[in-house]
Scaffold this active site. Sequence first.
Site, PDB file in Angstrom:
ATOM      1  N   GLY A 155       0.794  -1.226   0.000  1.00 15.30           N
ATOM      2  CA  GLY A 155       0.000   0.000   0.000  1.00 15.30           C
ATOM      3  C   GLY A 155       0.825   1.274   0.000  1.00 15.30           C
ATOM      4  N   TYR A 157     -11.247   5.344  14.178  1.00 14.31           N
ATOM      5  CA  TYR A 157     -10.187   5.684  13.215  1.00 14.31           C
ATOM      6  C   TYR A 157      -9.921   7.189  13.208  1.00 14.31           C
ATOM      7  CZ  TYR A 157      -7.820   5.702   8.616  1.00 14.31           C
ATOM      8  OH  TYR A 157      -6.926   5.860   7.589  1.00 14.31           O
TER       9      TYR A 157
HETATM   10  N1  LIG Z   1      -5.782   4.004   1.604  1.00 18.23           N
HETATM   11  C1  LIG Z   1      -6.290   5.157   1.946  1.00 18.23           C
HETATM   12  O1  LIG Z   1      -7.185   5.692   1.260  1.00 18.23           O
HETATM   13  C2  LIG Z   1      -5.789   5.894   3.149  1.00 18.23           C
HETATM   14  C3  LIG Z   1      -6.295   7.182   3.363  1.00 18.23           C
HETATM   15  C4  LIG Z   1      -5.851   7.900   4.460  1.00 18.23           C
HETATM   16  C5  LIG Z   1      -4.928   7.351   5.306  1.00 18.23           C
HETATM   17  N2  LIG Z   1      -4.456   6.096   5.090  1.00 18.23           N
HETATM   18  C6  LIG Z   1      -3.474   5.593   6.043  1.00 18.23           C
HETATM   19  O2  LIG Z   1      -2.297   5.226   5.359  1.00 18.23           O
HETATM   20  C7  LIG Z   1      -1.654   4.155   6.055  1.00 18.23           C
HETATM   21  C8  LIG Z   1      -1.418   3.004   5.096  1.00 18.23           C
HETATM   22  O3  LIG Z   1      -2.676   2.605   4.576  1.00 18.23           O
HETATM   23  P1  LIG Z   1      -2.843   1.630   3.327  1.00 18.23           P
HETATM   24  O4  LIG Z   1      -4.024   2.105   2.581  1.00 18.23           O
HETATM   25  O5  LIG Z   1      -1.547   1.439   2.641  1.00 18.23           O
HETATM   26  O6  LIG Z   1      -3.286   0.313   4.116  1.00 18.23           O
HETATM   27  P2  LIG Z   1      -3.036  -1.236   3.856  1.00 18.23           P
HETATM   28  O7  LIG Z   1      -2.801  -1.510   2.415  1.00 18.23           O
HETATM   29  O8  LIG Z   1      -4.163  -1.902   4.561  1.00 18.23           O
HETATM   30  O9  LIG Z   1      -1.669  -1.489   4.657  1.00 18.23           O
HETATM   31  C9  LIG Z   1      -1.636  -1.334   6.048  1.00 18.23           C
HETATM   32  C10 LIG Z   1      -0.199  -1.508   6.504  1.00 18.23           C
HETATM   33  O10 LIG Z   1      -0.175  -1.333   7.936  1.00 18.23           O
HETATM   34  C11 LIG Z   1       0.470  -2.446   8.503  1.00 18.23           C
HETATM   35  N3  LIG Z   1      -0.039  -2.735   9.844  1.00 18.23           N
HETATM   36  C12 LIG Z   1      -1.324  -2.816  10.238  1.00 18.23           C
HETATM   37  N4  LIG Z   1      -1.381  -3.140  11.551  1.00 18.23           N
HETATM   38  C13 LIG Z   1      -0.102  -3.269  11.980  1.00 18.23           C
HETATM   39  C14 LIG Z   1       0.511  -3.582  13.207  1.00 18.23           C
HETATM   40  N5  LIG Z   1      -0.207  -3.867  14.313  1.00 18.23           N
HETATM   41  N6  LIG Z   1       1.847  -3.621  13.293  1.00 18.23           N
HETATM   42  C15 LIG Z   1       2.600  -3.370  12.205  1.00 18.23           C
HETATM   43  N7  LIG Z   1       2.098  -3.068  10.999  1.00 18.23           N
HETATM   44  C16 LIG Z   1       0.760  -3.019  10.881  1.00 18.23           C
HETATM   45  C17 LIG Z   1       0.194  -3.585   7.547  1.00 18.23           C
HETATM   46  O11 LIG Z   1       1.158  -4.593   7.767  1.00 18.23           O
HETATM   47  P3  LIG Z   1       0.866  -6.152   7.402  1.00 18.23           P
HETATM   48  O12 LIG Z   1       0.996  -6.277   5.904  1.00 18.23           O
HETATM   49  O13 LIG Z   1       1.942  -6.871   8.121  1.00 18.23           O
HETATM   50  O14 LIG Z   1      -0.517  -6.447   7.866  1.00 18.23           O
HETATM   51  C18 LIG Z   1       0.329  -2.891   6.208  1.00 18.23           C
HETATM   52  O15 LIG Z   1       1.676  -2.778   5.847  1.00 18.23           O
HETATM   53  C19 LIG Z   1      -2.570   3.798   7.228  1.00 18.23           C
HETATM   54  O16 LIG Z   1      -2.118   4.439   8.395  1.00 18.23           O
HETATM   55  C20 LIG Z   1      -3.899   4.365   6.794  1.00 18.23           C
HETATM   56  O17 LIG Z   1      -4.720   4.667   7.889  1.00 18.23           O
HETATM   57  C21 LIG Z   1      -4.869   5.354   4.028  1.00 18.23           C
END
Ligand SMILES: NC(=O)c1ccc[n+]([C@@H]2O[C@H](COP(=O)([O-])OP(=O)(O)OC[C@H]3O[C@@H](n4cnc5c(N)ncnc54)[C@H](OP(=O)(O)O)[C@@H]3O)[C@@H](O)[C@H]2O)c1
Length: 241
Positions: A20, A147
């Site tokens: 991601g 969240y």
């Molecule tokens: N996608 C969006 O539209 C969006 C928008 C605003 C903010 N964000 C923020 O951006 C960040 C990344 O989001 P994403 O969309 O890339 O999400 P994602 O594809 O679901 O990836 C989440 C990442 O967080 C890691 N993670 C979750 N729980 C964890 C824990 N307890 N310890 C260590 N690592 C953990 C996961 O690791 P594993 O692979 O090991 O599970 C994965 O690498 C997040 O903080 C999210 O809230 C995303």
Amino acid sequence: MSSQPAQQPRTVLVTGGNRGIGLAIARAFAAQGDNVAITSRSGEGPEGLFTVKADVTDTASVDAAISEVEAHFGPVEVLVANAGITKDTLMLRMSEDDFTSVLDTNLTGSFRVVKRSLKGMIKARRGRVVFISSVVGLLGGAGQVNYSSSKAALVGFARSLTRELGGRGITANVVAPGFIETEMTAVLEDELKKSYQAQIPAGRFAQPEEVAKVVTWLASDDAAYISGAVIPVDGGLGMGH
Ligand SMILES: NC(=O)c1ccc[n+]([C@@H]2O[C@H](COP(=O)([O-])OP(=O)(O)OC[C@H]3O[C@@H](n4cnc5c(N)ncnc54)[C@H](OP(=O)(O)O)[C@@H]3O)[C@@H](O)[C@H]2O)c1
């Protein structure tokens, strides 16, 4: 004689850098020549990126992972607190565990990695901390009390850190993405996606690389005087905050 060429290579740590947004950030730093370490919960990671196993809800696991990074690359100079989860549900259905587990990962997890990484930055009198928050932190979101609370709190975190450590060459900033196409958003219903898209002035969702560019810039020398800021990468969705 000019000062040193760029600040590279620095030791960069991206939590949740295995997929991601985190992976795009890790690749962007690697592409500019930095030494990049990422965490994943399984310990597995993509080819070419130094991966350490860490669960940000577990202090011992965070400590061990960062020790491994330090042994491999030296002290962390750029920390991107990216690991995060959602457990969306309406307030009346939200259990205490739904609330605290999201806070424990997104907020306290950031506390754990920042605390463990800071000593090296303070000693070096330089460092960059970038928190990946969300547009929802300041805009709110139905079904996202847990969240949005966790993501809003990162703003206070970065600003307090700035007040404590701003005089030591350390900056702490928040990047607030809007709707980015990753596994986190892929699971949302099509109807919900359509309604989000209708609210975004840019009229589209974004790719993780668009967030990564902002993060690498915030970590650069060019952004040395920017701290405690919230930088939206949301196509205008959250403007006004
Ligand atoms: N996608 C969006 O539209 C969006 C928008 C605003 C903010 N964000 C923020 O951006 C960040 C990344 O989001 P994403 O969309 O890339 O999400 P994602 O594809 O679901 O990836 C989440 C990442 O967080 C890691 N993670 C979750 N729980 C964890 C824990 N307890 N310890 C260590 N690592 C953990 C996961 O690791 P594993 O692979 O090991 O599970 C994965 O690498 C997040 O903080 C999210 O809230 C995303």
